[in-house]
Design an enzyme around this catalytic site. Structure first.
Site, PDB file in Angstrom:
ATOM      1  N   ARG A 143      39.109  39.284  47.518  1.00 33.17           N
ATOM      2  CA  ARG A 143      40.327  39.526  46.733  1.00 33.17           C
ATOM      3  C   ARG A 143      40.823  40.965  46.863  1.00 33.17           C
ATOM      4  O   ARG A 143      41.313  41.562  45.912  1.00 33.17           O
ATOM      5  CB  ARG A 143      40.083  39.188  45.259  1.00 33.17           C
TER       6      ARG A 143
ATOM      7  N   SER B 212      43.539  33.518  37.773  1.00 32.41           N
ATOM      8  CA  SER B 212      42.200  33.986  37.390  1.00 32.41           C
ATOM      9  C   SER B 212      42.276  35.421  36.879  1.00 32.41           C
ATOM     10  O   SER B 212      42.838  36.298  37.533  1.00 32.41           O
ATOM     11  CB  SER B 212      41.253  33.923  38.584  1.00 32.41           C
TER      12      SER B 212
ATOM     13  N   GLU C 294      40.578  40.609  38.073  1.00 37.53           N
ATOM     14  CA  GLU C 294      41.253  40.244  39.317  1.00 37.53           C
ATOM     15  C   GLU C 294      42.761  40.402  39.138  1.00 37.53           C
ATOM     16  O   GLU C 294      43.464  40.803  40.053  1.00 37.53           O
ATOM     17  CB  GLU C 294      40.917  38.799  39.698  1.00 37.53           C
TER      18      GLU C 294
END
Length: 302
Positions: A174, A225, A295
């Site tokens: 990510r 998320s 995130e």
């Protein structure tokens, strides 16, 4: 700001608004105003906009479809540039596709699957733009952008545009070089896919879309998320085991469907979400000694 706005307007680069509520441009429906909001109608007009912004020395921020973002209730100082229509091209050359940074990731995955090209099935149901997906190396179902990206055309803060290869983007979980090391805007991206069985590809994509609908709260505004998975653990499982599902602060609530999602029940502010994020961090650290990292990207005035 008035002089800057007038100069951008005179350049006729696209849509321009003043004090635009960013809650209208984020998937969680939260965010204060942007001083100046610009949606360029082409890559050329985006380059023109950035040159004007640089000359005035004001801060700027690029956004796509507004997923994975939590914008401050006080908004964003300077200029917000939205990559949308005009930067959403899709061109195919055999198994290689070139895509504009403003293209919807879901639309892209659907389009290439119907062409019998495999590699994007993982993106079924992932909200956001191609530019944002490259920026954060979006992924799911055991794959991510780094597995299919060949190169990306990036506009950097100094006004120079450059093509970076997959390796030069320094992808990790990510993350990419664009987040901190070399901030920039993804103008377009080239993906290398493979020819496959159209029916099987479409079926796999649909299976991934269905899974997201069944396990994630897309019927409420959310940002995707909230936390990175602290592997080998999973954020959602840790939050569920801590008994935090359904916990709310103000209008923000941890989804009963999936622990790693915070939803806007209708009146949530960024401060509500931040308080809930901190509560999760404190609880998980107290119970497991694990430091949770977000995130979702938190931006805007403090």
């Amino acid at each position: 700001m008035d002089g800057l706005k007038k100069e951008i307007e005179m350049a006729e680069v696209g849509k321009i608004k003043e004090s635009e509520a960013l809650s209208q441009h984020t998937t969680i429906k939260i965010g204060g105003p942007a001083d100046i909001f610009v949606e360029p109608s082409s890559i050329e007009n985006l380059l023109k906009t950035m040159e004007i912004v640089r000359q005035h020395g004001v801060p700027w921020r690029a956004i796509g479809r507004g997923s994975n973002l939590l914008v401050s209730d006080r908004g964003i100082e300077g200029v917000v540039i939205k990559l949308g229509s005009g930067l959403d091209k899709l061109e195919q050359n055999g198994t290689e596709i070139t895509v504009g940074g403003g293209q919807s990731l879901v639309s892209l995955a659907t389009s290439v699957s119907r062409k019998g090209l495999t590699g994007f099935e993982f993106a079924g149901g992932i909200p956001g733009s191609v530019g944002g997906a490259v920026y954060m190396n979006a992924g799911a179902h055991g794959s991510d952008i780094s597995k299919v990206l060949k190169k990306a055309h990036i506009l950097f803060e100094d006004g120079k545009a450059e093509w970076l290869s997959n390796e030069q983007l320094e992808f990790s979980y990510r993350s990419s070089i664009l987040q901190k090391k070399r901030p920039g805007i993804v103008l377009e991206a080239v993906f290398q896919l493979e020819a496959g069985n159209r029916e099987e590809i479409v079926a796999e994509l649909q299976k991934n879309k269905d899974y997201r609908k069944e396990t994630q709260p897309w019927n409420f505004p959310c940002a995707g998320s909230i936390f990175r998975n602290p592997l080998p653990n999973y954020a959602g499982r840790l939050i569920e085991d801590a008994g935090l599902k359904g916990h709310s602060i103000g209008g923000a609530k941890i989804s009963e469907m999936h622990g790693n999602f915070i939803v806007n029940t209708g009146t949530a502010t960024a401060e509500d979400v931040l308080a809930l994020i901190q509560h999760v961090k404190d609880t998980i650290f107290s119970l497991n000694g694990i430091r949770m990292e977000t995130e979702v990207e938190i931006i805007g005035r403090k």
